[in-house]
Design a protein around this motif. Structure first.
Motif, mmCIF file in Angstrom:
data_model
loop_
_atom_site.group_PDB
_atom_site.id
_atom_site.type_symbol
_atom_site.label_atom_id
_atom_site.label_comp_id
_atom_site.label_asym_id
_atom_site.label_seq_id
_atom_site.Cartn_x
_atom_site.Cartn_y
_atom_site.Cartn_z
ATOM 1 N N GLY A 130 52.090 -37.720 -48.860
ATOM 2 C CA GLY A 130 53.147 -37.929 -49.843
ATOM 3 C C GLY A 130 52.501 -38.423 -51.120
ATOM 4 O O GLY A 130 51.511 -37.861 -51.587
ATOM 5 N N GLU A 131 53.011 -39.515 -51.658
ATOM 6 C CA GLU A 131 52.443 -40.116 -52.862
ATOM 7 C C GLU A 131 52.103 -41.560 -52.513
ATOM 8 O O GLU A 131 52.989 -42.376 -52.266
ATOM 9 C CB GLU A 131 53.456 -40.037 -54.007
ATOM 10 C CG GLU A 131 52.827 -39.899 -55.384
ATOM 11 C CD GLU A 131 52.078 -41.163 -55.803
ATOM 12 O OE1 GLU A 131 50.993 -41.045 -56.409
ATOM 13 O OE2 GLU A 131 52.585 -42.264 -55.526
ATOM 14 N N SER A 132 50.819 -41.861 -52.472
ATOM 15 C CA SER A 132 50.375 -43.146 -51.923
ATOM 16 C C SER A 132 50.909 -44.340 -52.696
ATOM 17 O O SER A 132 51.278 -45.363 -52.097
ATOM 18 C CB SER A 132 48.847 -43.192 -51.860
ATOM 19 O OG SER A 132 48.277 -43.035 -53.150
ATOM 20 N N THR A 133 50.961 -44.243 -54.023
ATOM 21 C CA THR A 133 51.473 -45.360 -54.818
ATOM 22 C C THR A 133 52.943 -45.597 -54.522
ATOM 23 O O THR A 133 53.394 -46.742 -54.393
ATOM 24 C CB THR A 133 51.272 -45.079 -56.323
ATOM 25 O OG1 THR A 133 49.905 -44.732 -56.569
ATOM 26 C CG2 THR A 133 51.638 -46.289 -57.152
ATOM 27 N N THR A 134 53.714 -44.519 -54.403
ATOM 28 C CA THR A 134 55.142 -44.641 -54.099
ATOM 29 C C THR A 134 55.364 -45.226 -52.709
ATOM 30 O O THR A 134 56.221 -46.105 -52.523
ATOM 31 C CB THR A 134 55.823 -43.259 -54.203
ATOM 32 O OG1 THR A 134 55.651 -42.750 -55.520
ATOM 33 C CG2 THR A 134 57.309 -43.355 -53.883
ATOM 34 N N ILE A 135 54.587 -44.755 -51.727
ATOM 35 C CA ILE A 135 54.729 -45.287 -50.370
ATOM 36 C C ILE A 135 54.437 -46.780 -50.357
ATOM 37 O O ILE A 135 55.162 -47.569 -49.730
ATOM 38 C CB ILE A 135 53.805 -44.541 -49.398
ATOM 39 C CG1 ILE A 135 54.261 -43.087 -49.234
ATOM 40 C CG2 ILE A 135 53.783 -45.230 -48.027
ATOM 41 C CD1 ILE A 135 53.320 -42.227 -48.408
ATOM 42 N N ALA A 136 53.376 -47.205 -51.049
ATOM 43 C CA ALA A 136 53.030 -48.628 -51.092
ATOM 44 C C ALA A 136 54.129 -49.440 -51.766
ATOM 45 O O ALA A 136 54.480 -50.541 -51.312
ATOM 46 C CB ALA A 136 51.699 -48.815 -51.819
ATOM 47 N N LEU A 137 54.696 -48.912 -52.859
ATOM 48 C CA LEU A 137 55.769 -49.616 -53.562
ATOM 49 C C LEU A 137 56.996 -49.763 -52.675
ATOM 50 O O LEU A 137 57.592 -50.847 -52.568
ATOM 51 C CB LEU A 137 56.128 -48.869 -54.844
ATOM 52 C CG LEU A 137 57.353 -49.405 -55.620
ATOM 53 C CD1 LEU A 137 57.121 -50.838 -56.077
ATOM 54 C CD2 LEU A 137 57.668 -48.503 -56.820
ATOM 55 N N LEU A 138 57.385 -48.678 -52.007
ATOM 56 C CA LEU A 138 58.556 -48.730 -51.133
ATOM 57 C C LEU A 138 58.312 -49.648 -49.935
ATOM 58 O O LEU A 138 59.231 -50.335 -49.475
ATOM 59 C CB LEU A 138 58.914 -47.319 -50.663
ATOM 60 C CG LEU A 138 59.413 -46.363 -51.757
ATOM 61 C CD1 LEU A 138 59.594 -44.957 -51.208
ATOM 62 C CD2 LEU A 138 60.718 -46.868 -52.365
ATOM 63 N N ALA A 139 57.073 -49.671 -49.452
ATOM 64 C CA ALA A 139 56.750 -50.583 -48.352
ATOM 65 C C ALA A 139 56.888 -52.035 -48.799
ATOM 66 O O ALA A 139 57.401 -52.883 -48.048
ATOM 67 C CB ALA A 139 55.333 -50.322 -47.852
ATOM 68 N N ARG A 140 56.458 -52.324 -50.013
ATOM 69 C CA ARG A 140 56.610 -53.690 -50.522
ATOM 70 C C ARG A 140 58.087 -54.045 -50.652
ATOM 71 O O ARG A 140 58.509 -55.141 -50.244
ATOM 72 C CB ARG A 140 55.900 -53.823 -51.876
ATOM 73 C CG ARG A 140 56.134 -55.176 -52.557
ATOM 74 C CD ARG A 140 55.286 -55.372 -53.787
ATOM 75 N NE ARG A 140 53.893 -55.578 -53.454
ATOM 76 C CZ ARG A 140 53.385 -56.719 -53.005
ATOM 77 N NH1 ARG A 140 54.174 -57.759 -52.807
ATOM 78 N NH2 ARG A 140 52.101 -56.827 -52.748
ATOM 79 N N LEU A 141 58.890 -53.133 -51.186
ATOM 80 C CA LEU A 141 60.322 -53.407 -51.368
ATOM 81 C C LEU A 141 61.026 -53.590 -50.025
ATOM 82 O O LEU A 141 62.012 -54.324 -49.923
ATOM 83 C CB LEU A 141 60.972 -52.261 -52.156
ATOM 84 C CG LEU A 141 60.534 -52.120 -53.618
ATOM 85 C CD1 LEU A 141 61.136 -50.870 -54.243
ATOM 86 C CD2 LEU A 141 60.936 -53.364 -54.415
ATOM 87 N N ALA A 142 60.515 -52.928 -48.983
ATOM 88 C CA ALA A 142 61.117 -53.032 -47.653
ATOM 89 C C ALA A 142 60.584 -54.218 -46.855
ATOM 90 O O ALA A 142 60.967 -54.413 -45.701
ATOM 91 C CB ALA A 142 60.862 -51.738 -46.875
#
Length: 238
Positions: A59-71
């Motif tokens: 996917g998009e690694s930066t987006t996955i990391a951001l969404l993981a932080r928000l979750a």
């Protein structure tokens, strides 16, 4: 209650925040083993806590990391990586790396777990995506090439294990001669490529972790998913 050694069900999570998690689930459902595989789409720390192992999709690694932080998942994921098997594909491979280059402004949050330095989009942009047959050690029917799908694929720049880390096992390499027009962000000389150049590595294992820079889930071939379960997950339960 049965011990983990004799459990008939293995619970495999797929990080389902962004990217090709549905494709991973569909492929994993085809894997035939004596133990039944229960699949969990992981979106919360509670989902993650149910899992024996985890797949982090492309996917998009930066987006996955951001969404993981928000979750609220970043810290639980980092703890999970320390003790349980994790497989990262493409963007997931970046997140599993110890260090990353070519990141967006502001850097890239990583989970670590695999002692490599990796470069985002190392094989070029979306238009430079390509496919190639791969020879893969340890797969079922290993004499039959695995169809590698490389989409904005990262490149392994170096192997950086410390003396206390598990050894790194190279599972598959890509010959530079198979690159389309040999146009990469990190040029490889198709005529004179060192067979030990880390940039040719497209799949590797370190301890219980598996890293692939391509997308096995975008094929109809379930052999890599079977490999992860057999070689990384089941031994960790014994």
């Amino acid at each position: 209650m049965q011990s983990s050694t004799h459990r008939e069900v293995v619970t495999v999570g797929i990080l389902a925040l962004q990217g090709a998690f549905v494709e991973h689930q569909a492929t994993l459902q085809k894997v035939s083993l004596r133990r039944r595989i229960h699949i969990v789409q992981v979106r919360t720390p509670e989902d993650l806590a149910k899992c024996d192992a985890l797949i982090i999709p492309g996917g998009e690694s930066t987006t996955i990391a951001l969404l993981a932080r928000l979750a609220g998942l970043l810290a639980p994921l980092r703890d999970f990586v320390k003790t349980k098997p994790v497989w990262g594909t493409c963007a997931g491979a970046i997140l599993l790396a110890q260090a990353a280059e070519g990141t967006k402004k502001g850097g890239q949050e990583l989970l670590g777990g695999v002692s490599v330095t990796i470069m985002r989009n190392g094989f070029g942009s979306q238009v430079e995506s390509f496919e190639a047959p791969l020879t893969v050690d340890g797969l079922r029917d290993s004499d039959r090439p695995f169809h590698g799908v490389f989409i904005r694929a990262p490149v392994v720049l170096s192997l950086d294990p410390s003396s206390n880390d598990p050894p790194i096992e190279v599972v598959s390499r890509l010959s530079a001669s198979l690159l389309p027009h040999n146009q990469t962000t990190i040029p490889l000389d198709a005529g004179n490529t060192d067979p030990n150049d880390p940039r040719t590595i497209v799949a590797l294992r370190q301890g219980r972790h598996l890293l692939t820079t391509f997308h096995p889930e975008l094929t109809k071939d379930d052999r890599f998913h079977e490999y992860f379960i057999r070689q990384c997950v089941l031994p960790s339960l014994s």
